[in-house]
Design an enzyme around this catalytic site. Structure first.
Site, PDB file in Angstrom:
ATOM      1  N   VAL A 189      41.434  33.725  37.793  1.00 27.84           N
ATOM      2  CA  VAL A 189      40.075  34.136  37.447  1.00 27.84           C
ATOM      3  C   VAL A 189      39.906  35.653  37.635  1.00 27.84           C
ATOM      4  O   VAL A 189      39.180  36.311  36.882  1.00 27.84           O
ATOM      5  CB  VAL A 189      39.043  33.288  38.232  1.00 27.84           C
ATOM      6  N   ASP A 190      40.613  36.204  38.598  1.00 27.82           N
ATOM      7  CA  ASP A 190      40.582  37.648  38.870  1.00 27.82           C
ATOM      8  C   ASP A 190      41.052  38.424  37.624  1.00 27.82           C
ATOM      9  O   ASP A 190      40.382  39.368  37.167  1.00 27.82           O
ATOM     10  CB  ASP A 190      41.512  37.912  40.064  1.00 27.82           C
ATOM     11  N   SER A 244      40.008  29.935  46.065  1.00 28.16           N
ATOM     12  CA  SER A 244      41.255  29.496  46.741  1.00 28.16           C
ATOM     13  C   SER A 244      41.913  28.254  46.147  1.00 28.16           C
ATOM     14  O   SER A 244      42.965  27.842  46.635  1.00 28.16           O
ATOM     15  CB  SER A 244      41.037  29.239  48.248  1.00 28.16           C
ATOM     16  N   THR A 245      41.307  27.640  45.123  1.00 27.13           N
ATOM     17  CA  THR A 245      41.861  26.351  44.657  1.00 27.13           C
ATOM     18  C   THR A 245      42.905  26.499  43.537  1.00 27.13           C
ATOM     19  O   THR A 245      43.368  25.506  42.995  1.00 27.13           O
ATOM     20  CB  THR A 245      40.749  25.401  44.155  1.00 27.13           C
ATOM     21  N   GLY A 246      43.285  27.733  43.230  1.00 26.08           N
ATOM     22  CA  GLY A 246      44.328  27.959  42.224  1.00 26.08           C
ATOM     23  C   GLY A 246      45.623  28.360  42.915  1.00 26.08           C
ATOM     24  O   GLY A 246      46.219  27.580  43.649  1.00 26.08           O
ATOM     25  N   ASN A 292      42.024  39.094  45.814  1.00 27.42           N
ATOM     26  CA  ASN A 292      42.956  39.184  46.954  1.00 27.42           C
ATOM     27  C   ASN A 292      42.562  40.394  47.798  1.00 27.42           C
ATOM     28  O   ASN A 292      41.662  41.150  47.424  1.00 27.42           O
ATOM     29  CB  ASN A 292      44.409  39.265  46.467  1.00 27.42           C
ATOM     30  N   ASP A 311      34.380  28.956  31.226  1.00 24.53           N
ATOM     31  CA  ASP A 311      35.076  30.177  31.630  1.00 24.53           C
ATOM     32  C   ASP A 311      34.000  31.064  32.266  1.00 24.53           C
ATOM     33  O   ASP A 311      33.019  31.432  31.596  1.00 24.53           O
ATOM     34  CB  ASP A 311      35.666  30.816  30.374  1.00 24.53           C
ATOM     35  N   ILE A 312      34.179  31.405  33.521  1.00 20.28           N
ATOM     36  CA  ILE A 312      33.118  32.113  34.262  1.00 20.28           C
ATOM     37  C   ILE A 312      32.795  33.477  33.630  1.00 20.28           C
ATOM     38  O   ILE A 312      31.679  33.976  33.774  1.00 20.28           O
ATOM     39  CB  ILE A 312      33.503  32.255  35.756  1.00 20.28           C
ATOM     40  N   TYR A 332      46.103  30.008  45.485  1.00 20.85           N
ATOM     41  CA  TYR A 332      46.055  29.898  46.953  1.00 20.85           C
ATOM     42  C   TYR A 332      46.123  28.451  47.460  1.00 20.85           C
ATOM     43  O   TYR A 332      46.124  28.214  48.661  1.00 20.85           O
ATOM     44  CB  TYR A 332      44.830  30.629  47.503  1.00 20.85           C
TER      45      TYR A 332
HETATM   46  N1  AR6 Z   1      36.713  30.781  34.866  1.00 20.08           N
HETATM   47  C1  AR6 Z   1      36.447  29.909  35.865  1.00 20.08           C
HETATM   48  N2  AR6 Z   1      37.392  29.448  36.711  1.00 20.08           N
HETATM   49  C2  AR6 Z   1      38.662  29.886  36.528  1.00 20.08           C
HETATM   50  C3  AR6 Z   1      39.021  30.798  35.511  1.00 20.08           C
HETATM   51  C4  AR6 Z   1      37.971  31.249  34.645  1.00 20.08           C
HETATM   52  N3  AR6 Z   1      38.202  32.117  33.651  1.00 20.08           N
HETATM   53  N4  AR6 Z   1      40.367  31.037  35.598  1.00 20.08           N
HETATM   54  C5  AR6 Z   1      40.816  30.296  36.624  1.00 20.08           C
HETATM   55  N5  AR6 Z   1      39.806  29.590  37.187  1.00 20.08           N
HETATM   56  P1  AR6 Z   1      42.730  31.439  41.182  1.00 20.08           P
HETATM   57  P2  AR6 Z   1      42.729  31.696  44.142  1.00 20.08           P
HETATM   58  C6  AR6 Z   1      39.825  28.674  38.344  1.00 20.08           C
HETATM   59  O1  AR6 Z   1      44.195  31.194  41.172  1.00 20.08           O
HETATM   60  O2  AR6 Z   1      43.332  30.342  44.288  1.00 20.08           O
HETATM   61  C7  AR6 Z   1      44.625  35.928  41.851  1.00 20.08           C
HETATM   62  O3  AR6 Z   1      45.851  36.425  41.413  1.00 20.08           O
HETATM   63  C8  AR6 Z   1      41.138  28.009  38.687  1.00 20.08           C
HETATM   64  O4  AR6 Z   1      41.329  26.833  37.910  1.00 20.08           O
HETATM   65  O5  AR6 Z   1      42.166  32.346  40.164  1.00 20.08           O
HETATM   66  O6  AR6 Z   1      41.558  32.043  44.999  1.00 20.08           O
HETATM   67  C9  AR6 Z   1      43.966  36.830  42.877  1.00 20.08           C
HETATM   68  O7  AR6 Z   1      44.216  38.202  42.621  1.00 20.08           O
HETATM   69  C10 AR6 Z   1      40.922  27.673  40.152  1.00 20.08           C
HETATM   70  O8  AR6 Z   1      40.218  26.436  40.308  1.00 20.08           O
HETATM   71  O9  AR6 Z   1      42.249  32.034  42.626  1.00 20.08           O
HETATM   72  C11 AR6 Z   1      44.597  36.372  44.159  1.00 20.08           C
HETATM   73  O10 AR6 Z   1      45.848  37.002  44.377  1.00 20.08           O
HETATM   74  C12 AR6 Z   1      40.012  28.786  40.648  1.00 20.08           C
HETATM   75  O11 AR6 Z   1      39.521  29.450  39.478  1.00 20.08           O
HETATM   76  C13 AR6 Z   1      44.789  34.895  43.948  1.00 20.08           C
HETATM   77  O12 AR6 Z   1      44.872  34.718  42.540  1.00 20.08           O
HETATM   78  C14 AR6 Z   1      40.692  29.803  41.524  1.00 20.08           C
HETATM   79  O13 AR6 Z   1      42.020  30.021  41.102  1.00 20.08           O
HETATM   80  C15 AR6 Z   1      43.600  34.103  44.446  1.00 20.08           C
HETATM   81  O14 AR6 Z   1      43.888  32.730  44.360  1.00 20.08           O
END
Ligand code: AR6
Length: 169
Positions: free
Chosen positions: A34-35, A118-120, A25, A11-12, A122
């Site tokens: 993660v945000d 972007s891999t979640g 975003n 967990d970052i 997005y």
């Molecule tokens: N630690 C490390 N990696 C994580 C964690 C964590 N705690 N939580 C999720 N990930 P995403 P995006 C990974 O959806 O695709 C937000 O609502 C997750 O498995 O967080 O860039 C923003 O506000 C994935 O591989 O980000 C934007 O609206 C990666 O982090 C939107 O999501 C990114 O997933 C951005 O989407």
């Protein structure tokens, strides 16, 4: 080069690096994934500082303090939403990594941790994103001594395996 790159399954928000990168975003006012985790752990002062930044363009990056996080800084970058691959997604994602690394260097960060931008939500394909991430980090490190160390943080086993495979090539 590879001795300056690490891959971890974590967990970052638990990492004590100089900077952690947030997959934000355009509003920079928080969200899920993660945000959401970063804002929860950092506390409300992070949102207060983010409100002063006037958002961020896709591919750009902005830096704040880390507040209650173990990391000193948060670098907020905005990845592209995946729309099939013909909408400049690769270049925009590359730009997220470059701009984040540049900001880290300018702020004297020796260590920086990246999530899979972007891999979640997005939906950017994970292996394609990891290839871009690794390429950008290696290019940057060839020309810069700071940050000294980059950590790719994988939240799931699949991403971890992808990074291991690509880095061991
Ligand atoms: N630690 C490390 N990696 C994580 C964690 C964590 N705690 N939580 C999720 N990930 P995403 P995006 C990974 O959806 O695709 C937000 O609502 C997750 O498995 O967080 O860039 C923003 O506000 C994935 O591989 O980000 C934007 O609206 C990666 O982090 C939107 O999501 C990114 O997933 C951005 O989407």
């Amino acid at each position: 080069m590879n001795h300056r790159i690490e891959v971890t399954h974590a967990d970052i928000t638990t990492l004590k690096t100089d900077a952690i990168v947030n997959a934000a975003n355009n509003s920079l006012l928080g969200g899920g994934g993660v945000d959401g985790a970063i804002h929860r752990k950092a506390g409300p002062q992070l949102l207060d500082e983010c409100r002063t930044l006037n958002g961020c363009e896709t591919g750009g990056a902005k830096i704040t303090q880390g507040y209650n996080l173990p990391a000193r800084f948060v670098i907020h970058t905005v990845g592209p939403v995946w729309r099939g691959g013909n909408n400049n997604e690769d270049d925009l994602l590359a730009s997220c990594y470059r701009n984040s690394l540049r900001l880290a260097g300018e702020n004297g960060c020796h260590t920086i941790a990246f999530p899979g931008i972007s891999t979640g939500v997005y939906r950017f394909p994970k292996e394609r994103a990891a290839g871009i991430a690794i390429q950008q980090v290696k290019d940057f490190m060839e020309h810069n001594t700071t940050p000294e160390k980059v950590i790719f943080v994988c939240f799931d086993e699949e991403s971890h395996n992808i990074y291991q495979k690509l880095l061991n090539r």
